[in-house]
Design an enzyme around this catalytic site. Structure first.
Site, short mmCIF file in Angstrom:
data_model
loop_
_atom_site.label_atom_id
_atom_site.label_comp_id
_atom_site.label_asym_id
_atom_site.label_seq_id
_atom_site.Cartn_x
_atom_site.Cartn_y
_atom_site.Cartn_z
N GLU A 99 6.37 -3.11 -3.65
CA GLU A 99 5.53 -2.16 -2.92
C GLU A 99 4.17 -2.02 -3.62
O GLU A 99 4.10 -1.86 -4.84
CB GLU A 99 6.24 -0.81 -2.85
CG GLU A 99 5.49 0.28 -2.13
CD GLU A 99 6.28 1.59 -2.09
OE1 GLU A 99 5.84 2.51 -1.38
OE2 GLU A 99 7.34 1.69 -2.76
N LYS A 171 4.52 1.74 6.20
CA LYS A 171 5.66 2.54 5.77
C LYS A 171 5.78 3.81 6.62
O LYS A 171 4.82 4.57 6.76
CB LYS A 171 5.50 2.90 4.30
CG LYS A 171 6.69 3.62 3.67
CD LYS A 171 6.45 3.81 2.17
CE LYS A 171 7.64 4.43 1.47
NZ LYS A 171 7.41 4.58 0.01
N CYS A 205 10.70 0.72 0.47
CA CYS A 205 11.19 1.72 -0.48
C CYS A 205 12.01 2.85 0.16
O CYS A 205 13.14 2.64 0.56
CB CYS A 205 10.02 2.25 -1.29
SG CYS A 205 10.53 3.06 -2.85
#
Length: 337
Positions: A99, A171, A205
């Protein structure tokens, strides 16, 4: 529904199973930690089986902390180039980076503005050229600048071996005050896309900690989920990603950051736990990195295997679901005090 949840037992739509996929996961962080040739102390190249297996030198501990400003985009791209060269030597199909690999995770508002790029910005063009040169697909995290307004996104991109972008994902589940302060949340999940006969999708994540995300993507046909991450929770790294693989009968490839990063001006500091991994559809680790070093870990995803089939038959979650009982799952919940 069952074929979409089969983790690669058959291609979506009932076609033949895809060939095995050779996957590399680079566990890294700030360029100041990195070992340029991937062979010196502090770096480890681990190949899980096969003719390209490489012995792993003894790891050495990372420094106590690295100031976020010391790593530049150019330095991180150079690390990526070295990893891609190694991936080409090992005949990998794809290598996954963590990430926000390109700019670093800990960023001041000013640095965020400086490193943010359009989807087709200079970093995207550099990575596309690298993928073409190495003939290896590349997944990486970066700060995406909205083309419509002043928002920034924590994004990941999947670049094919020919340099074409197969997916660009923003995200959707932002973690903690730091991310919510600096980034806007994406509004849609990553589409399922084709790569080398496989159906893949991207998550980032904190997304993996929401069972609904992985379930929906696998119901849409994903056979493997690719997850760049910046995780400091050992329990999540050791248990949650494997659970997502098991309950969806899919592969989950997680590339984590490792080491401590701080930003003196803001006081932000994070200690990333490493433990990058590739989990199989039966929840087992195909390969796992350490908690303390930069490493390239390598394994093969085999679409059909006796152990995976046994797991699917014993726990056919897709067929046994009772959606009529879960309607409250889409209901908004009030924030806790």
């Amino acid at each position: 529904a069952s074929k979409a949840m089969d983790g690669g037992a058959a291609a979506a739509g009932g076609g033949p199973a895809p060939r095995a996929l050779r996957v590399g996961v680079y566990q890294g962080g700030m360029a100041a930690y990195a070992v340029p040739n991937l062979r010196r102390a502090g770096s480890k190249v681990l190949a899980a089986g096969g003719p390209n297996s490489s012995p792993s030198p003894s790891p050495s501990p990372l420094p106590a902390a690295v100031e976020a400003a010391t790593a530049t985009v150019a330095e991180n791209l150079e690390v990526m180039r070295n990893v891609a060269r190694r991936a080409r030597e090992m005949s990998l199909d794809v290598v996954v980076f963590c990430e926000l690999f390109i700019p670093g995770y800990v960023l001041s508002p000013e640095a965020l503005r400086q490193v943010a790029e359009d989807q087709d910005g200079p970093t995207a063009r550099a990575v596309a050229e690298l993928a073409q040169e190495s003939r290896v697909a590349i997944v990486y995290g970066y700060v995406e600048k909205s083309s419509l307004d002043a928002r920034f996104f924590n994004s990941a991109k999947f670049v094919n071996k020919d340099g074409a972008t197969l997916a660009n994902y923003r995200k959707t589940h932002l973690w903690g005050t730091y991310e919510r302060k600096n980034f806007a949340a994406g509004s849609i999940l990553c589409p399922v896309f084709d790569f080398e006969g496989w159906k893949l999708s991207l998550i980032i994540c904190y997304d993996v900690e929401f069972p609904e995300v992985c379930r929906v993507l696998c119901m849409r046909g994903a056979q493997a989920l690719v997850c760049p991450t910046a995780n400091d929770a050992v329990f999540v790294a050791r248990n949650v990603t494997a659970t997502r693989a098991y309950e969806n009968h899919c592969f989950v490839c997680t590339a984590n950051r490792v080491g401590r990063e701080k930003h003196a001006a803001s006081g932000a500091e994070f200690a990333f736990c490493g433990l990058s991994s590739v989990s199989a559809p039966d929840g087992t680790d195909l390969v796992r990195a350490s908690d303390s070093t930069h490493e390239l870990i390598v394994t093969e995803l085999h679409p059909a295997k006796t152990d995976y089939e046994r797991s699917r038959q014993q726990c056919p979650y897709a067929q046994d679901r009772r959606p009529e009982l879960y309607r409250d799952i889409v209901r908004k919940v009030a924030a806790s005090n």
